[in-house]
Design an enzyme around this catalytic site. Sequence first.
Site, PDB file in Angstrom:
ATOM      1  N   TYR A 155      -1.321 -12.119   6.144  1.00  0.00           N
ATOM      2  CA  TYR A 155      -1.834 -10.913   5.483  1.00  0.00           C
ATOM      3  C   TYR A 155      -0.731 -10.267   4.647  1.00  0.00           C
ATOM      4  O   TYR A 155      -0.940  -9.920   3.474  1.00  0.00           O
ATOM      5  CB  TYR A 155      -2.339  -9.938   6.559  1.00  0.00           C
ATOM      6  CG  TYR A 155      -2.898  -8.638   6.023  1.00  0.00           C
ATOM      7  CD1 TYR A 155      -4.211  -8.557   5.569  1.00  0.00           C
ATOM      8  CD2 TYR A 155      -2.115  -7.482   5.966  1.00  0.00           C
ATOM      9  CE1 TYR A 155      -4.730  -7.364   5.087  1.00  0.00           C
ATOM     10  CE2 TYR A 155      -2.629  -6.287   5.489  1.00  0.00           C
ATOM     11  CZ  TYR A 155      -3.939  -6.231   5.053  1.00  0.00           C
ATOM     12  OH  TYR A 155      -4.442  -5.050   4.567  1.00  0.00           O
ATOM     13  N   SER A 158      -0.076 -12.302   1.625  1.00  0.00           N
ATOM     14  CA  SER A 158      -1.148 -12.181   0.621  1.00  0.00           C
ATOM     15  C   SER A 158      -1.024 -10.875  -0.154  1.00  0.00           C
ATOM     16  O   SER A 158      -1.241 -10.836  -1.367  1.00  0.00           O
ATOM     17  CB  SER A 158      -2.528 -12.270   1.280  1.00  0.00           C
ATOM     18  OG  SER A 158      -2.846 -11.081   2.000  1.00  0.00           O
TER      19      SER A 158
END
Length: 251
Positions: A155, A158
């Site tokens: 996460y 990203s």
Amino acid sequence: MRVDGKRALVTGASGGLGAHFATILAQSGAHVAVAARRVADCEKIASSIVAKGGRATPVRLDVADQASVSEALKDIVSAMGGVDILINNAGIANTAPWLSTSEEAYDAVLDTNLKGAFLVAKAVAASMRDAGTGGSIVNIASILGLGVTGQVGPYAVSKAALIQMTKSMALEWARFSIRVNALCPGYVETDINRDFFATEAGTAIIRRIPQRRLGQMNDLDAPLLLLASDAGSYITGTTLAVDGGHLLAPL
Ligand SMILES: NC(=O)c1ccc[n+]([C@@H]2O[C@H](COP(=O)([O-])OP(=O)(O)OC[C@H]3O[C@@H](n4cnc5c(N)ncnc54)[C@H](OP(=O)(O)O)[C@@H]3O)[C@@H](O)[C@H]2O)c1
């Protein structure tokens, strides 16, 4: 910071922050495409906007699937005529340490949060360029794109990449009068995390936030509208953290 007469697409608008962003943009005058995979939930959000006098169109969209992105854009153009504002909000997280992160989990997070934002931004920016009208793209990143904590590796990767993508797109698309900015919320209280933040582990996190409170969804309203509306017409390529000072927490 009104957006009267603008046409906005909010991805991941079937719940959480996306549904809130769609509602705020509609209250501020935009016709909003409420897009996500759970189209029945998008229909509910769109109906509640319309019931309050706003304009909203539910759209089925899987951001990680090029065919779905193309189809959704066609539907939006036929319903609304085009897009002036894109809120790239769809996102997922996976909670696990790196050594327990599967290839599938890594791909799912990167495909949704990064490739998905790319596919939708590319399709929308091409339509803005062809229409010659310009527009504003707001990528919903996170303070985890600027700092790290444990168990959310893919996460954080990203969102860091999404911030760099924001700058790169802003550079290339300024010539088309398309602005691209990243909004980085800190920890915002939603239905999904409310119970966690009431636990001991949750309150320990809140104590590390300099303002000693979680963000509320409406803390994001003015920052979102600043970046989305013409009030921010000379702002592009920036990253705006809205986190109660969380990124400043002492080491
Ligand atoms: N809440 C926070 O504290 C916080 C903090 C920083 C950043 N953010 C970011 O804010 C955004 C929204 O977070 P949230 O807390 O509101 O999460 P959420 O409640 O879990 O909502 C996520 C949304 O993304 C949609 N989505 C997921 N995969 C999708 C796909 N492939 N195609 C289209 N839509 C997809 C989901 O809809 P469907 O399942 O119907 O597709 C859902 O509407 C995310 O990008 C998140 O990283 C949140």
